[in-house]
Design an enzyme around this catalytic site. Structure first.
Site, PDB file in Angstrom:
ATOM      1  N   CYS A 152       3.126  14.024  34.364  1.00 36.57           N
ATOM      2  CA  CYS A 152       1.951  14.600  35.005  1.00 36.57           C
ATOM      3  C   CYS A 152       0.996  15.155  33.957  1.00 36.57           C
ATOM      4  CB  CYS A 152       2.370  15.720  35.955  1.00 36.57           C
ATOM      5  SG  CYS A 152       3.609  15.225  37.172  1.00 36.57           S
ATOM      6  N   ARG A 177      -0.418  14.124  39.334  1.00 32.66           N
ATOM      7  CA  ARG A 177       0.980  13.720  39.449  1.00 32.66           C
ATOM      8  C   ARG A 177       1.188  12.218  39.331  1.00 32.66           C
ATOM      9  NH1 ARG A 177       5.203  13.642  44.434  1.00 32.66           N
ATOM     10  NH2 ARG A 177       7.093  13.640  43.172  1.00 32.66           N
ATOM     11  N   SER A 181       4.166  10.117  40.402  1.00 30.75           N
ATOM     12  CA  SER A 181       5.332  10.333  41.268  1.00 30.75           C
ATOM     13  C   SER A 181       6.505   9.479  40.796  1.00 30.75           C
ATOM     14  CB  SER A 181       4.987   9.979  42.719  1.00 30.75           C
ATOM     15  OG  SER A 181       3.892  10.744  43.168  1.00 30.75           O
ATOM     16  N   ILE A 213      10.239  11.105  41.105  1.00 34.59           N
ATOM     17  CA  ILE A 213      11.350  11.580  41.928  1.00 34.59           C
ATOM     18  C   ILE A 213      10.783  12.364  43.105  1.00 34.59           C
ATOM     19  CG2 ILE A 213      13.352  13.129  41.996  1.00 34.59           C
ATOM     20  CD1 ILE A 213      13.918  12.365  39.114  1.00 34.59           C
ATOM     21  N   ASN A 248       4.871  19.304  33.935  1.00 35.78           N
ATOM     22  CA  ASN A 248       4.811  17.945  33.412  1.00 35.78           C
ATOM     23  C   ASN A 248       6.175  17.656  32.818  1.00 35.78           C
ATOM     24  OD1 ASN A 248       4.258  15.518  32.091  1.00 35.78           O
ATOM     25  ND2 ASN A 248       3.243  16.527  30.374  1.00 35.78           N
ATOM     26  N   ASP A 296      12.952  17.421  41.274  1.00 32.03           N
ATOM     27  CA  ASP A 296      13.624  18.072  40.147  1.00 32.03           C
ATOM     28  C   ASP A 296      12.823  19.270  39.649  1.00 32.03           C
ATOM     29  OD1 ASP A 296      11.775  15.943  39.341  1.00 32.03           O
ATOM     30  OD2 ASP A 296      12.278  16.501  37.292  1.00 32.03           O
ATOM     31  N   VAL A 308       7.380  -6.024  21.922  1.00 34.96           N
ATOM     32  CA  VAL A 308       6.087  -6.400  21.377  1.00 34.96           C
ATOM     33  C   VAL A 308       6.300  -6.968  19.985  1.00 34.96           C
ATOM     34  CG1 VAL A 308       5.617  -4.101  20.401  1.00 34.96           C
ATOM     35  CG2 VAL A 308       3.724  -5.616  20.949  1.00 34.96           C
ATOM     36  N   GLY A 349      14.613   4.138  22.374  1.00 33.46           N
ATOM     37  CA  GLY A 349      15.583   4.559  21.364  1.00 33.46           C
ATOM     38  C   GLY A 349      15.100   5.646  20.442  1.00 33.46           C
TER      39      GLY A 349
END
Length: 632
Positions: A2, A48, A50, A52, A73, A98, A287, A360
């Protein structure tokens, strides 16, 4: 993910239209929903994305009695466990979001709530009863938070450009920040490019109360507390179980999810673990470049075949002239890591398929994956011999003098310079010099007299010295890791990933940067990370049979672009137009003759100035967009 913003005032009515403008300029961070709450002398805004509880996670959200209001956020990965904890204590939780958990944790534990949160976050909680604001940022700096205090009023937001919507906030440039940028390719917290705007550092919280602010650190990485297990296998299994858990909890999503796959060890490991936890092929995204020596696509394909992923590839071509102004605008301040270009492209293409992508990031910092780590350890051994044995010292000096006379730019010369740096100023100074693009000596050649005067009290290397001195009694490798966790990771890598993804309304999640995994790895003996010039030793041992051998044993390759080559060919005219026009040369930072010579030396092939030219191009384009307010 967010975009958040807000204003709190000691005694003035907050402008609703200003907060709405602050939020609107970050609409790409939250294209799915927007919300506002106003309380007379305070106001909060939220955009927001969205992920969850799509229907129930609207913000700002309040607690049961409507005294606390939250804008956040981020994602809290252990929210289900925390929900059970809080409901057992009598809290009534209204949504499946959450983020709502944060409100009730704050009710229960106040600022101590932060130690319960496992995730990435930047949030603000307005206490409408006490008229106080609580701002906090996650431990490792994955989510950004900037603020400005003006006449006791506090303004905060996810991005600098949101604060620039406030007329009262000065756009005066901080020349010390520019000096730091040219050293570290980004502006480290708490600095920003503007004097009156600051970053809340990672692992810190801020409390505004009656016009004053109090900033405190609540977490730092600690390499002094060591885990003592009986053998290497136990360490290996402890690492693996925690990484598996960190990956699994990041796969909770109400929207489509995939992964970035470079073909390196870290992203390949995450894709492999995701495949174990998924009942359908993982969507992977890579990429590459037409220049084969910069492209990792062949390795990504090997991993994609190994785990039977639904794989997607994209080729980046040297058309950065068209995309660069947009990127500079998104990054808000000068940001000089050229890999922001391929990161943006892979995020843009990935968003066409999913809304959440695992990556990663953090593997190199946790497990000592950069070549500079083992190289510096080797140099430490050379230095110890050099220092303790007068005869060898004399012979080594003769050898380096001969080599320098034959090859002034050789590896031998660089080693000699490193030994000299250690001898004169210590290991911290020598390591800092390896990180920076413009050394102090180089700045003295490039800076104008005006710039020299403005930054005469700036000491870029002090940042590294401070980290080393505060890290405790730990080995050289851990000092380097502490530096990168406190400087390179939050101010370069995390900024690059957050902005590139949020510019495309894509959420990025990093299992290697789970705080519990980071703390576990910091407790491991250093020789489990680097052993006899083998980086990521303990991880590579575990990956035998899990990843293809050619992925485990391949030479490390940075996620860069062939921009230095492009500067000499396809982008040569672009470099001249940006750096050698009158506006650029008259900014007052640099000696125009020095800039012209640098460009000439690079394009002729005499000296490789790739990173420095890139830094200057980004700085100039930032000026055109944010100072001159030019539209490209």
């Amino acid at each position: 993910m967010c975009g958040i913003c807000g204003i709190v005032s000691k005694d003035k009515q907050v402008s609703q239209s200003v907060i709405q403008k602050m939020a609107s300029v970050m609409d790409y961070r939250g294209p799915d929903d927007e919300g506002y709450s106003f309380f007379g002398n305070a106001g909060l805004g939220h955009r927001r994305l969205s992920v969850i509880d799509i229907t129930g996670g609207h913000q700002p959200m309040s607690n049961e009695d409507g005294t606390l209001f939250l804008v956040c956020n981020g994602e809290i990965y252990n929210f289900k466990q925390l929900r059970d904890l809080l409901e057992n204590k009598g809290h009534r939780i209204k949504t499946r979001s959450d983020n709502e958990i944060i409100l009730h944790l704050y009710e229960e534990y106040k600022t101590e709530c932060l130690k319960y949160l496992r995730g990435m976050f930047a949030f603000g909680i307005w206490d409408n009863r006490k008229k106080t604001l609580f701002l906090a940022r996650d431990r490792l700096g994955k989510k950004p938070l900037v603020y400005s205090l003006y006449n006791e009023d506090l303004y905060f937001a996810s991005e600098i450009k949101a604060l620039l919507e406030v007329n009262e906030i000065s756009r005066e440039i901080d020349h010390t920040a520019i000096d730091l940028y040219l050293a570290y390719q980004a502006i480290p917290s708490p600095y920003t490019v503007f004097k009156k705007i600051k970053k809340l550092p990672p692992g810190h919280f801020l409390i505004w109360n009656n016009g004053s602010i109090d900033i405190r650190r609540y977490w730092h990485i600690d390499f002094t507390k060591k885990l003592k297990l009986s053998d290497e296998n136990q360490y290996m299994e402890a690492m693996w179980e925690k990484l598996k858990e960190s990956t699994k909890i990041r796969m909770v999503s109400d929207v489509p999810l995939g992964a970035f796959l470079s073909g390196g060890i870290d992203s390949s490991t995450i894709v492999g673990l995701m495949s174990e936890f998924s009942d359908h092929p993982v969507k992977t995204f890579s990429v590459g470049f037409e220049e084969s020596d910069f492209s990792e696509l062949q390795y990504a394909r090997v991993v994609a075949r190994r785990f039977n992923t639904s794989h997607n590839e994209f080729i980046v071509k040297p058309d950065i002239i068209s995309i660069l102004p947009k990127l500079v605008w998104h990054y808000n301040e000068p940001f000089g890591d050229s890999s922001m270009v391929p990161t943006y492209y892979v995020a843009r293409e990935t968003k066409k398929y999913v809304t959440v992508a695992l990556n990663g990031d953090g593997g190199d910092e946790n497990l000592a994956g950069y070549t500079r780590y083992w190289q510096t350890q080797v140099l430490e051994k050379i230095y110890n011999i050099y220092k303790k044995n007068p005869f060898l010292r004399k012979e080594i000096l003769k050898f380096f003098v001969r080599q320098y006379n034959r090859h002034p730019s050789s590896t031998f010369n660089r080693i000699w310079k490193w030994l000299d740096d250690v001898e004169k100023s210590g290991f911290d100074y020598a390591y800092a010099r390896r990180l920076i693009a413009f050394s102090n000596d180089l700045k003295n050649k490039f800076y104008s007299e005006e710039m020299k005067e403005k930054v005469q009290n700036s000491d870029c290397l002090a940042l590294v010295r401070d980290i080393w001195s505060s890290a405790g009694d730990i080995c050289l490798l851990e000092k380097m890791l502490a530096t990168d966790f406190n400087l390179y990771l939050p101010d370069v890598l995390m900024v690059k990933m957050d902005i590139a993804c949020m510019a495309n309304s894509l959420e990025a999640r990093s299992p290697f940067l789970d705080n519990e995994f980071v703390e576990l790895m910091a407790s491991f003996p250093a020789d489990l990370k680097v052993r006899r010039m083998t980086s990521k030793y303990i991880l590579k041992r575990k990956l035998k049979g899990f990843l293809p051998e050619e992925i485990i044993s391949r030479k490390k390759m940075g996620f860069g672009i062939p921009v230095g080559r492009w500067f000499r060919k396809e982008l040569k005219q672009f470099v001249n137009e940006i750096l050698l026009d009158n506006a650029s040369l008259s900014r007052g930072y640099f000696d125009p003759q020095a800039v012209m010579k640098m460009v000439e030396d690079h394009t002729s092939g005499r000296i490789d100035h790739t990173s420095r030219i890139w830094l200057l191009i980004i700085l100039e384009m930032w000026h055109k967009i944010f100072v001159d307010r030019k539209n490209f």
